[in-house]
Design an enzyme around this catalytic site. Sequence first.
Site, mmCIF file in Angstrom:
data_model
loop_
_atom_site.group_PDB
_atom_site.id
_atom_site.type_symbol
_atom_site.label_atom_id
_atom_site.label_comp_id
_atom_site.label_asym_id
_atom_site.label_seq_id
_atom_site.Cartn_x
_atom_site.Cartn_y
_atom_site.Cartn_z
ATOM 1 N N LEU A 134 80.029 65.753 70.341
ATOM 2 C CA LEU A 134 79.472 64.435 70.013
ATOM 3 C C LEU A 134 79.370 63.545 71.243
ATOM 4 C CD1 LEU A 134 81.527 63.583 66.806
ATOM 5 C CD2 LEU A 134 79.093 64.142 66.894
ATOM 6 N N GLY A 135 80.288 63.738 72.167
ATOM 7 C CA GLY A 135 80.297 62.853 73.328
ATOM 8 C C GLY A 135 81.488 63.153 74.207
ATOM 9 N N TRP A 136 81.612 62.388 75.254
ATOM 10 C CA TRP A 136 82.766 62.556 76.138
ATOM 11 C C TRP A 136 82.992 61.263 76.883
ATOM 12 C CZ3 TRP A 136 77.915 64.293 77.094
ATOM 13 C CH2 TRP A 136 77.307 63.829 78.266
ATOM 14 N N GLY A 137 84.174 61.155 77.452
ATOM 15 C CA GLY A 137 84.510 59.997 78.262
ATOM 16 C C GLY A 137 85.324 60.472 79.438
ATOM 17 N N LYS A 166 88.895 64.147 68.956
ATOM 18 C CA LYS A 166 88.959 63.690 70.345
ATOM 19 C C LYS A 166 90.037 64.487 71.061
ATOM 20 C CE LYS A 166 89.615 59.473 73.122
ATOM 21 N NZ LYS A 166 89.342 58.040 73.204
ATOM 22 N N ASP A 168 88.277 46.516 76.184
ATOM 23 C CA ASP A 168 87.081 47.215 76.686
ATOM 24 C C ASP A 168 85.952 47.182 75.671
ATOM 25 O OD1 ASP A 168 85.550 48.524 78.555
ATOM 26 O OD2 ASP A 168 86.325 50.518 78.104
ATOM 27 N N THR A 176 86.927 64.920 75.567
ATOM 28 C CA THR A 176 85.650 65.292 74.953
ATOM 29 C C THR A 176 85.822 65.067 73.456
ATOM 30 O OG1 THR A 176 86.377 67.586 74.773
ATOM 31 C CG2 THR A 176 85.001 67.028 76.675
ATOM 32 N N PHE A 195 88.421 60.488 79.679
ATOM 33 C CA PHE A 195 89.713 61.039 79.272
ATOM 34 C C PHE A 195 89.598 62.220 78.335
ATOM 35 C CE2 PHE A 195 92.743 57.691 80.599
ATOM 36 C CZ PHE A 195 91.833 56.766 81.083
HETATM 37 P P1 ATP Z 1 86.166 56.338 77.947
HETATM 38 O O1 ATP Z 1 85.874 56.944 79.272
HETATM 39 O O2 ATP Z 1 85.043 55.473 77.450
HETATM 40 O O3 ATP Z 1 87.513 55.680 77.822
HETATM 41 P P2 ATP Z 1 87.207 58.271 76.097
HETATM 42 O O4 ATP Z 1 87.497 59.588 76.753
HETATM 43 O O5 ATP Z 1 88.359 57.395 75.770
HETATM 44 O O6 ATP Z 1 86.133 57.546 76.920
HETATM 45 P P3 ATP Z 1 85.803 57.654 73.634
HETATM 46 O O7 ATP Z 1 85.095 56.511 74.246
HETATM 47 O O8 ATP Z 1 86.807 57.356 72.572
HETATM 48 O O9 ATP Z 1 86.430 58.615 74.755
HETATM 49 O O10 ATP Z 1 84.743 58.687 73.021
HETATM 50 C C1 ATP Z 1 83.747 59.270 73.837
HETATM 51 C C2 ATP Z 1 82.445 59.367 73.062
HETATM 52 O O11 ATP Z 1 82.602 60.226 71.928
HETATM 53 C C3 ATP Z 1 81.965 58.049 72.478
HETATM 54 O O12 ATP Z 1 81.212 57.316 73.402
HETATM 55 C C4 ATP Z 1 81.135 58.532 71.300
HETATM 56 O O13 ATP Z 1 79.850 58.969 71.737
HETATM 57 C C5 ATP Z 1 81.888 59.746 70.813
HETATM 58 N N1 ATP Z 1 82.829 59.379 69.740
HETATM 59 C C6 ATP Z 1 84.053 58.847 69.892
HETATM 60 N N2 ATP Z 1 84.653 58.614 68.709
HETATM 61 C C7 ATP Z 1 83.774 58.999 67.763
HETATM 62 C C8 ATP Z 1 83.785 58.999 66.314
HETATM 63 N N3 ATP Z 1 84.836 58.548 65.635
HETATM 64 N N4 ATP Z 1 82.692 59.470 65.675
HETATM 65 C C9 ATP Z 1 81.631 59.917 66.382
HETATM 66 N N5 ATP Z 1 81.553 59.934 67.723
HETATM 67 C C10 ATP Z 1 82.595 59.489 68.418
HETATM 68 MG MG MG Z 2 88.875 55.479 76.321
#
Ligand code: ATP
Ligand code: MG
Length: 415
Positions: free
Chosen positions: A27-30, A50, A152, A34, A32
């Site tokens: 679905l996505g990644w950040g 996550k 954030d 995937t 920290f």
């Molecule tokens: P960041 O670098 O922004 O801190 P992170 O690793 O903490 O990223 P998130 O921002 O929580 O990760 O999630 C990354 C991506 O995954 C989001 O931008 C979104 O596209 C997808 N995502 C996160 N949570 C959900 C959810 N509950 N349902 C659907 N997609 C989600």
């Molecule tokens: Mg985050």
Amino acid sequence: SYRKGGYHAVRVGDSFAAGRYIAQQKLGWGQFSTVWLAYDTQSSKYVALKIQKSAPQFAQAALHEIEILCAIADGDPSNEKSVVRLVDHFKHVGPNGQHLCMVLEFLGDSLLRLIKYNRYKGLQLDKVREICKCILTALDYLHEKLGIIHTDLKPENILLCNTINPSKDPIRSGMTPILERPEGNPNGGVSMSSIEKKLKQRARRAIARISERRASMGGVGVVPKPARCLDGIDLRCKVVDFGNACWADRPIAEEIQTRQYRAPEVILQSGYSFAADMWSFACTAFELATGEMMFAPKNGQGFSEDEDHLALMMELLGKMPRKIWDLKRIRRLKYGTLDRLLVDKYKFSDADARDFSGFLRPVFDFEPEKRPTAKQCLQHPWLNTVNQAHGELKSESSDEKVNVGMSNLQIKLRK
Ligand code: ATP
Ligand code: MG
Ligand code: MG
């Protein structure tokens, strides 16, 4: 990043938590983690999984995020506060180490995607209003009831409850869940040539997006495409990504927030609290309504990014009180006002500009103590009037002003 201490490589059909969750698609990644769409075989529902990077500092951050998400879920048993719900959490051991995993309710596209989908034109004000109500409900809950600062808040970290495209929604599109790894291919059904194909596709789409963005900004020789119709898309949304959130009495970092959404007190390092989220909220609301970021500072010759940022703030919002900051090496400022900007650059009607800036302007107070709280914003007449973006209220006659005034008055009286 797919190495020791980094991301866990997931393949379609992989199972987690002793077979309870099956990975369906990414679905996505950040920075920290995937995030994968997974099927929960216990509840027969789709969830978002996550999967945190494994190194100790990421594990530590995940534990903190889980602690916050648990407090959020405990305080809102009926899940009505527009904040993402943590369903479960567990550890998963893989070749790159031990990964903390969070199981979250599955949500749709981010507001950033929505803004792009709408070709950076700005949403109709009645849509902005609905989204603002959701965000403010979430902030009021986090701030007043739990004492949590998100730190954030931005369009990327606010997800719609549905996907924009129904065919991408596993539930609405009636997708059959994958229950085991597709056979015969070590990549879980993904061949290298299909990966290459995907990369090429992605590059093509990126180019298309860039030219679309140019067109939307009125580039030379291109006919700008109109905004897309969002009728029928339910614009309820929820706040996500509590990786940087903190309890107000235990601030984590001195520098918080993503640059463009950063509050002046954070830039000036004069201490922050809930009001910093309110600043980011106002920047987000502006971006939804105009399609462009409220402040996009850059560094330049003789000034830093921070200084440019503060200068942009002052050009739009007026001089900062001396007690807050004394501008030293800044370029010559060109002062304007928020409602002039909305009319001149974004072609708002006078009435829409006046009403929308009437709502936003108080939140952009340089002094955090003077900013309205989320609860106070929820009471604002602008959020509680019926749509003025179309129809009879659009005209600029004096009748209209009376009308708008009357409807505000009626709402006040009703309360
Ligand atoms: P960041 O670098 O922004 O801190 P992170 O690793 O903490 O990223 P998130 O921002 O929580 O990760 O999630 C990354 C991506 O995954 C989001 O931008 C979104 O596209 C997808 N995502 C996160 N949570 C959900 C959810 N509950 N349902 C659907 N997609 C989600
Ligand atoms: Mg985050
Ligand atoms: Mg994020």
